[in-house]
Every structure is written in structure tokens, then in C-alpha cells.
Write an enzyme that holds these catalytic residues in place. Structure first.
Site, PDB file in Angstrom:
ATOM      1  CG  ASP A   2      -0.997   1.937  42.701  1.00 27.92           C
ATOM      2  OD1 ASP A   2      -0.379   2.750  42.007  1.00 27.92           O
ATOM      3  OD2 ASP A   2      -1.684   2.247  43.688  1.00 27.92           O
ATOM      4  N   GLY A   3      -0.097  -1.267  39.866  1.00 25.51           N
ATOM      5  CA  GLY A   3       0.531  -2.568  39.652  1.00 25.51           C
ATOM      6  C   GLY A   3       0.350  -3.166  38.273  1.00 25.51           C
ATOM      7  N   GLY A   5       1.886  -2.271  35.610  1.00 28.81           N
ATOM      8  CA  GLY A   5       3.240  -2.410  35.064  1.00 28.81           C
ATOM      9  C   GLY A   5       3.957  -3.603  35.673  1.00 28.81           C
ATOM     10  CG  HIS A  19      -1.301   0.386  31.489  1.00 29.47           C
ATOM     11  ND1 HIS A  19      -1.384   0.607  32.845  1.00 29.47           N
ATOM     12  CD2 HIS A  19      -0.124   0.952  31.100  1.00 29.47           C
ATOM     13  CE1 HIS A  19      -0.314   1.277  33.262  1.00 29.47           C
ATOM     14  NE2 HIS A  19       0.470   1.485  32.217  1.00 29.47           N
ATOM     15  CG  ASN A  50      -0.635   8.881  35.799  1.00 31.78           C
ATOM     16  OD1 ASN A  50      -1.706   8.357  36.080  1.00 31.78           O
ATOM     17  ND2 ASN A  50       0.475   8.643  36.510  1.00 31.78           N
ATOM     18  NE  ARG A  53       2.475   6.447  34.838  1.00 32.17           N
ATOM     19  CZ  ARG A  53       2.206   5.290  35.420  1.00 32.17           C
ATOM     20  NH1 ARG A  53       2.072   4.205  34.696  1.00 32.17           N
ATOM     21  NH2 ARG A  53       2.044   5.208  36.712  1.00 32.17           N
ATOM     22  CB  ILE A 174      -2.933   8.702  51.339  1.00 26.96           C
ATOM     23  CG1 ILE A 174      -3.612   7.826  52.404  1.00 26.96           C
ATOM     24  CG2 ILE A 174      -3.923   9.667  50.719  1.00 26.96           C
ATOM     25  CD1 ILE A 174      -4.689   6.878  51.885  1.00 26.96           C
TER      26      ILE A 174
HETATM   27  C1  FPP Z   1      -1.248   1.977  37.519  1.00 24.19           C
HETATM   28  O1  FPP Z   1      -0.370   0.973  37.139  1.00 24.19           O
HETATM   29  C2  FPP Z   1      -2.305   2.291  36.588  1.00 24.19           C
HETATM   30  C3  FPP Z   1      -2.424   3.474  35.892  1.00 24.19           C
HETATM   31  C4  FPP Z   1      -1.428   4.504  35.804  1.00 24.19           C
HETATM   32  C5  FPP Z   1      -3.652   3.858  35.227  1.00 24.19           C
HETATM   33  C6  FPP Z   1      -4.119   3.075  34.104  1.00 24.19           C
HETATM   34  C7  FPP Z   1      -5.145   2.151  34.560  1.00 24.19           C
HETATM   35  C8  FPP Z   1      -5.721   1.325  33.731  1.00 24.19           C
HETATM   36  C9  FPP Z   1      -5.422   1.340  32.287  1.00 24.19           C
HETATM   37  C10 FPP Z   1      -6.677   0.362  34.270  1.00 24.19           C
HETATM   38  C11 FPP Z   1      -7.969   0.498  33.531  1.00 24.19           C
HETATM   39  C12 FPP Z   1      -8.682   1.678  33.842  1.00 24.19           C
HETATM   40  C13 FPP Z   1      -9.279   2.543  33.008  1.00 24.19           C
HETATM   41  C14 FPP Z   1     -10.067   3.619  33.608  1.00 24.19           C
HETATM   42  C15 FPP Z   1      -9.201   2.448  31.531  1.00 24.19           C
HETATM   43  P1  FPP Z   1       1.168   1.385  37.117  1.00 24.19           P
HETATM   44  O2  FPP Z   1       1.501   1.811  35.724  1.00 24.19           O
HETATM   45  O3  FPP Z   1       1.423   2.407  38.158  1.00 24.19           O
HETATM   46  O4  FPP Z   1       1.893   0.043  37.432  1.00 24.19           O
HETATM   47  P2  FPP Z   1       3.148  -0.117  38.362  1.00 24.19           P
HETATM   48  O5  FPP Z   1       2.722   0.476  39.675  1.00 24.19           O
HETATM   49  O6  FPP Z   1       3.358  -1.587  38.429  1.00 24.19           O
HETATM   50  O7  FPP Z   1       4.255   0.617  37.698  1.00 24.19           O
END
Ligand code: FPP
Length: 211
Positions: A2-3, A5, A19, A50, A53, A174
Site C-alpha cells: 500500500d501507499g 499513490g 507504482h 483492482n 481503477r 486485513i
Molecule cells: C498499492 O498502492 C499498490 C497496488 C495497487 C499494486 C501495484 C503494486 C506495485 C506496482 C508495486 C510493484 C509490484 C509488482 C508486483 C509489479 P495504492 O495504489 O493503493 O496506493 P495508495 O494506497 O496510496 O492509494
């Protein structure tokens, strides 16, 4: 993870930049985890939820998965075996594009001989979908639905029980991740966003697991 964004927003960058940084951090963290003798590292890359999005963000995250699964040479140097878990590609509702499917299949096949850490990427994964599928598959195989038949029909039955769950970016709940496998696990919470999650944080999470 998470995080991503939030990490980007704080820097005045688009979410996609977060990302990208997240993918780079995962590659870096895998290198650290190997030095700490972690046996199994499982990450939630993309959930069954997801897909809603914005399209540009989804496309960007899919591209990052292709990039991650494309790091075969690096993973072989580290003796890391890659696995994937998620909705089987032929399941109704599964939407993994062909180019991601190909990258997944290739990474899994090309690292299968490695004997070190197992890095599992959950893509198009949801724990509830996994459990429903496990119950259906157990029934299809003529088994009575029981704890052991469900365990044996999870996407990756070989994954051991989870020692520690890490939640970054101040998320204190969770989610739909490995609900069956995390019974008894410790949970490590941190305010740091995923791109900021480094060696010291990993060590703290591992210490919690060992306590
Ligand atoms: C959460 O951040 C992350 C994701 C939805 C998944 C994407 C993860 C990555 C691209 C990291 C690299 C991993 C791989 C396997 C390529 P968020 O969008 O929820 O951020 P926020 O919580 O700040 O909105």
C-alpha cells in the site's frame, strides 16, 4: 504494497510514478530478503477488485508486472524461484491480458530450477475467490469439504503458513489476502509507504515473526 499513490501524491507526481517506484522497491527488497534467508516472500501485486481503477492506472500496473516477471536474469542470479497465484486465466471473469499471462508463464518456467527464496506474486488474486474455487475443486474431485481438502486445493497448496503479514502506509486492517493461510500470523504495521519500505523495516518485521 500500500501507499504507492500516496508516495507519489506527496511529491506532486502522478500515481503511476508511485507504482513504478513500488516495482523498483520490490526488486530491491527481494535482494535484501535473500540476504536475510527469507524462504518465502508473497506480495499482493493486483487484486480481483483492482480492475475498477482508472484504465491508465490499470494498464500501467499491468506493464509493471510484465517488467517484474521479465527480471528473470536477475532472479536467476539470486537463485529466486518465481510463482504466481490468482484466478486461473480460463475462469469466467478473469481478465489477465495475454501479454501478462505470457510473462508470468515464462518467469515461472525460467526460474523453476532455482532452489533459494520463493517469490510469489499474487495477481488477479482474491482470497475469497480462492476459497470458493478450492471448495468447488474439492467437490469436483469427489472429496468431502474439509480443512485438509480446502488446503490441498488452494492456488498454491505448497505455500507454508504465513509467519508475518506486513501492512504498509498506515493501513491497519486485513484485506482479501491469504485469509486461510494467515491464521496465527503476526501482523507488522508501519506508517511508511511501500516505496519507502526498506531493509530496516524488513528486519523489524522478521524480528516480529521470530518473537
Ligand atoms: C498499492 O498502492 C499498490 C497496488 C495497487 C499494486 C501495484 C503494486 C506495485 C506496482 C508495486 C510493484 C509490484 C509488482 C508486483 C509489479 P495504492 O495504489 O493503493 O496506493 P495508495 O494506497 O496510496 O492509494
Amino acid at each position: 504494497m500500500d501507499g504507492n499513490g500516496r508516495w507519489a501524491k506527496r511529491r506532486g507526481l502522478p500515481r503511476t510514478a508511485g507504482h513504478t517506484e513500488g516495482e523498483e522497491n520490490l526488486a530491491a527488497l527481494v535482494r535484501v530478503a535473500v540476504t536475510r534467508n527469507v524462504g518465502w516472500l508473497t506480495v499482493f501485486g493486483f487484486s480481483t477488485e483492482n480492475w475498477v481503477r482508472p484504465r491508465t492506472e490499470v494498464r500501467h500496473i499491468l506493464g509493471l508486472h510484465r517488467r517484474l516477471f521479465g527480471r528473470v536474469e536477475e532472479l536467476n542470479q539470486l537463485n529466486v524461484q518465481v510463482k504466481w497465484m490468482g484466478r486461473p486465466f480460463d475462469t469466467p471473469g478473469a481478465r489477465t491480458p495475454k501479454y501478462v499471462q505470457r510473462a508470468i508463464r515464462k518467469a515461472v518456467a525460467d526460474t523453476a530450477q532455482n532452489t533459494g527464496m520463493v517469490l510469489t506474486v499474487a495477481f488477479d488474486y482474491g482470497s475469497r475467490a480462492e476459497l470458493v474455487q478450492a471448495a468447488l475443486d474439492a467437490r469436483r474431485d469427489g472429496e468431502i469439504v474439509s480443512e485438509s481438502s480446502i488446503s490441498n486445493h488452494l492456488y498454491l497448496p505448497e505455500l507454508p503458513p504465513v509467519d508475518v503479514v506486513v501492512r504498509t502506509s498506515g493501513e491497519r486492517r486485513i484485506s482479501n489476502f491469504m485469509l486461510w493461510q494467515i491464521v496465527g500470523a503476526r501482523v507488522y504495521f508501519t506508517e511508511r509507504t511501500w516505496p519507502e519500505f526498506g531493509a530496516a523495516e524488513l528486519d523489524a518485521a522478521l524480528a516480529l515473526a521470530a518473537s
